[in-house]
Design an enzyme around this catalytic site. Structure first.
Site: not given
Ligand SMILES: *Cc1c(COP(=O)(O)O)cnc(C)c1O
Length: 395
Positions: A181, A209, A240
């Site tokens: 991330s 991602h 995302k």
């Molecule tokens: C953003 C993220 C999460 C958490 O997801 P949310 O839907 O924002 O709670 C989990 N793992 C990774 C690698 C992330 O970037």
């Protein structure tokens, strides 16, 4: 307040002195290429809405229609009264996209990770976790009460060593981000999967991602490496590239049934709003049928990356839409982020604990829906900064 709370001041002051104070900024528009931030229009280089789907007309229409039909809230946890038929549609679609037997949607990616990991591993088990895994994985490991060993970032030899010396554990689970991330690099999944097979370990990939971005039709990092149908449990988010909210797990029907029965992160929280479920489902369809969005995304990423390298900035070797400009101290990252903001570009500073000490950075992300003009504006802002020789920019 009484002196019992004096420590709050002490702690807050210490945070501020360490350059780690965080501010909430107010966004006064939709997350498109240019946003209104605290009343000013700025180019946004810090959004995870990679494909621009949160403002796609088809996605918005689906959300509005779902609200009119089902109301604004789920009204209960999924196991009580919150399991609308929109969940069934979305999960069927997700399992199809991922080419897996079943899928289960949680209320966020955070609750998906903290929900699934304690089901896969517990006391007497071992979790092998990449050093740069997301905080929600780290918290899931803590909740599981399993023994945890951290392997060096993407270091397959280190992982192999840990696997070969830990055969006494009941079960073993390897867990890794698919696309990291804060670094934007891709985990060496074929090698990791081979090790999992060789050492009889389970493998969980967090594709927050990579989903929507990599692989056929954006189906993710596992597909990118041609590893579908290989006994890999996948986690991902709808928050995302999908532009909505929610986390998911894909895998066998039995795994999903067990999660429905045991995962506290599913059981003890309210279901997602109907609008969110319908938006995610519509966005999945747009994602699959719009390869041009991924093409634009990668073109913008490449353009911005090469331009910044040309200007003398140090970027991590990312192959994705996440472009980290590593700056070192938290203060330096904050100063440069502020200077960019003054130039009309919002590039948030990422500091510990989100990244390791001394690797504070700007985490730039591009969107498929950025215009050439917006990307150029961003490049010009970085150029102005290096011309004004913001102190020790190139040190
Ligand atoms: C953003 C993220 C999460 C958490 O997801 P949310 O839907 O924002 O709670 C989990 N793992 C990774 C690698 C992330 O970037």
């Amino acid at each position: 307040m009484t002196h019992n709370y004096d420590w709050l001041d002490t702690e807050f002051t210490a945070l501020e002195h360490a350059g780690l104070r965080r501010h909430l900024r107010t966004v006064m528009s939709a997350p498109t290429g240019t946003i209104n931030l605290d009343g000013r229009d700025v180019v946004l280089l810090g959004s995870n809405n990679y494909l621009g789907l949160s403002t796609h007309p088809q996605v918005i229409a689906a959300a509005v229609e779902a609200t009119q039909t089902f109301g604004t809230g789920a009204s209960g946890s999924r196991l009580i009264s919150g399991n609308s038929e929109l969940y069934t549609t979305l999960e069927t679609n997700l399992a199809k996209v991922k080419n897996t037997e079943a899928a289960l949607v949680f209320s966020s990616g955070y609750t998906a990770n903290t929900g699934v990991i304690p089901i896969l591993a517990g006391e007497g088990d071992l979790i092998l976790s990449d050093a740069l895994n997301h905080a929600s994985i780290i918290d899931g490991c803590r909740l599981s009460r399993a023994t945890k060993k951290v392997y060096r970032h993407c270091d397959v030899e280190h992982l192999k060593g840990l696997l070969s010396e830990s055969t006494a554990f009941r079960r073993r689970l390897i867990v890794t981000d698919g696309v990291f991330s804060m670094d934007g690099d891709i985990a060496p999944l074929p090698d990791i999967h081979n090790l999992a097979t060789e050492y009889d370990a389970m493998l969980l990939v967090d594709d927050a991602h990579g989903f929507g971005i990599l692989g056929r039709d954006g189906s993710g990092t596992v597909a990118h490496f041609g590893l579908e149908n290989r006994d890999i449990i996948q986690m991902g988010t709808l928050s995302k590239a999908i532009g909505a909210l929610g986390g998911y797990i894909t895998g066998s029907r039995t795994l999903i049934e067990l999660l429905i029965n045991k995962a506290r992160g599913l059981i003890f929280t309210t279901g997602l709003p109907p609008a969110t479920l319908a938006a995610a489902n519509a966005a999945l369809n747009v994602m699959r049928s719009s390869p041009e969005l991924r093409q634009h995304l990668f073109l913008h990423a490449k353009h911005l990356k090469l331009a910044l390298i040309d200007l003398g900035y140090t970027l991590l070797p990312s192959e994705t839409q996440i472009l980290p400009v590593v700056l070192g101290s938290p203060q330096r990252a904050t100063n440069i982020s502020e200077a960019l903001l003054a130039e009309g570009v919002f590039a948030p500073a990422i500091r510990p604990p989100a990244v390791p000490p001394d690797t504070s950075r700007l985490r730039l992300t591009v969107m498929a829906t950025h215009t050439e003009t917006e990307i150029q504006h961003a490049i010009d802002a970085f150029a102005t900064l290096s011309q004004n020789s913001v102190k020790d920019l190139h040190s």
